[in-house]
Design a protein around this motif. Structure first.
Motif: not given
Lengths: 270, 261
Positions: B8, B38, B73, B85, B160, B162, B194-195
């Motif tokens: 990630e 991730k 990413q 994110k 929400d 990442d 999540k990360t």
């Protein structure tokens, strides 16, 4: 007994009552001293009951008005001018604070001028403003505005600056646009400071309006006040004005406090 | 591990140099090469001055690297940030006094333009998750420190994101509150996948929470070791009493460079 007293002293109304009582005692002690030492004591410090009697007296001080009627009818125009100046000054003060927050350069340029305007005595400022505007009533409003705007501007600016770095970081992480940062973070954060500014500015606007009334005729509390001081009418008109303006000053402070309370629900539940 | 995992976040020769008040260069961080998978829970652990917060801030685009770069990413931190994110939890709760707890949680969603109904539903869900459902309409100054930090976490999860970045989020809390929040955080992490990058100076905390602990050492700040924490999940507080847990704690402690700190 002792505990009961402690409970009593913690009550807000109790401290207010105590404060008023002490004031009355100090006033009356002064009045007694003055009554025994001065030739015309009511010019220096009359007894409180004399002022109250003057307030309810039906004797005419001018052609057709009692002292109280004269004060209230003059008060209307003075307070209206003071109020207009206050609203104008508060609005300009807020905008100035916003502009100075947005631009550090403008802050550096503007701030010294704002302080300079503040340093000029009102009585020196008045003829200048009158010369520019050419209208005595407009210039009275403007002078009240000038005196109001400085405390509002400086306090609001301090409010903007009170926002911690973390809040900016959080907005940055959320990729918030600058106008969003202003509307959602900076302006709400500065609101309590803005109200502090208003509370300082309001009595100043009232005092300034009375003061600039004395510069020229055509009505207002200040005119009445100077006539009374020059013994063109009863000296008690002067004392009534003193009490009336103090009352208005306190009332205005309270009203601003209530408005603040109304728009800040988070302060109610603490 | 044989399974192929998606990377990630990847840092390459990341370095940050500040100038101090006298104008001298101070190396806060140098030569950090790190790959984060991730869904991984990673702790950046080290004493003060080791650059752990600087590393976190570089990943979050809050700090520009002087050398090297960060890829998330396949994008730059800035691109990822602009896509909103990231979730960020600060050491202080950073709540807005004039907003209720629920409105605080809704704030990032407001900024992102979620509809009113969606914001409200999501905020309710997040508050339920952190156990603050009954306090939704309270103001921050009515909450305890632990509850404020829960609200802060709910807000970070609200969008929400990442990637969740947490900068010593529990260091100002008492031990009991902290342990409760550790368990809650692990539960939420497992549920949301999540990360998480978690910064701390507390070794036990790092070992208990993480998949891997990245040990940073000061003068200059650098990544000196990565310790795998292969304790089975889900973990409960009893894990801390096991001898294996203590072995790992010792292992992490011994991997600091530069002697005693």
């Amino acid at each position: 007994m002792k505990e009961k007293f402690e409970v009593l002293t913690n009550k807000k109304w109790f401290s207010s009552l105590l404060w008023i009582l002490l004031l009355i005692i100090a006033w009356e002690v002064g009045a007694f001293v003055v009554a025994n030492t001065k030739r015309i004591p009511e010019n220096v410090l009359p007894h409180l009951y004399q002022i109250i009697i003057a307030g309810f007296s039906t004797d005419k001080v001018t052609g057709d008005m009692t002292a109280t009627q004269a004060v209230l009818s003059s008060a209307a125009q003075t307070l209206l001018r003071g109020f207009l100046g206050f609203v104008l000054g508060a609005a300009i003060g807020f905008v100035f604070a916003l502009v100075m927050k947005m631009s550090g350069v403008l802050e550096k340029v503007l701030f010294p001028y704002l302080m300079l305007i503040q340093l000029i005595p009102v009585l020196g400022l008045a003829p200048i403003v009158l010369a520019i505007t050419g209208d005595i009533n407009v210039s009275r409003v403007i002078i009240a505005a000038i005196l109001s705007f400085y405390p509002v501007a400086t306090n609001t600016l301090a409010g903007f600056k009170s926002v911690e770095k973390e809040k900016y970081d959080l907005m940055f992480i959320c990729a918030a646009k600058p106008h969003v940062i202003y509307t959602k973070v900076l302006i709400p954060a500065a609101l309590p400071y803005f109200f502090t500014g208003l509370k300082i500015a309001a009595p100043m606007a009232v005092t300034a309006s009375i003061l600039v009334d004395t510069l020229q005729g055509d009505g207002g509390l200040g005119c009445l006040l100077s006539q009374s001081l020059k013994h063109a009418m009863s000296i008690y008109v002067f004392w009534l004005i003193v009490f009336f303006s103090a009352f208005v000053g306190i009332l205005v402070g309270k009203v601003i406090g209530w408005i603040e309370y109304g728009v800040s629900p988070w302060k109610r539940r603490a | 591990m044989s399974e192929v995992r998606d990377i990630e976040i990847k840092t390459r020769e990341l370095g940050v140099t500040f100038q101090d008040n006298a104008g001298r260069d101070v190396t806060a961080l140098t030569g950090v090469n790190l790959e984060i998978y991730k869904g991984e829970f990673i702790t950046l652990l080290g004493p003060s001055g080791c650059g752990k917060t600087t590393l976190l801030r570089s990943i979050a685009d809050l700090q520009k690297p002087t050398t090297g770069d960060v890829h998330i990413q396949g994008m730059t931190p800035k691109e990822v940030r602009l896509q909103q994110k990231f979730g960020f939890v600060f050491q202080q709760p950073v709540l807005f006094d004039w907003r209720t707890v629920k409105k605080n949680v809704e704030l990032p969603m407001e900024i992102m333009g979620y509809s009113k109904g969606e914001r409200s539903d999501r905020a309710d869900e997040m508050l339920e998750m952190v156990g603050l459902k009954d306090f939704a309409n309270h103001y921050p100054n009515q909450l305890s420190g632990g509850m404020q930090q829960r609200a802060n976490i709910a807000r970070a999860f609200g969008l929400d994101p990442d990637i969740l970045l947490m900068d010593e989020p529990f260091s100002a809390l008492d031990e009991f509150t902290k342990e409760k929040l550790h368990e809650d955080l692990l539960r939420i992490w497992r549920a949301t996948n999540k990360t998480i990058l978690f910064v701390t100076h507390n070794i036990q905390e790092g070992v208990f929470l993480s998949d891997r602990v990245c040990v940073l050492s000061p003068h200059p700040g650098r990544l000196s070791a990565i310790v795998d924490i292969d304790i089975e999940r889900p973990r409960t507080l009893e894990v801390k009493e096991s001898s294996y847990f203590n072995e790992l704690v010792t292992k992490v402690r011994n991997s600091f460079e530069g002697g005693s700190v």
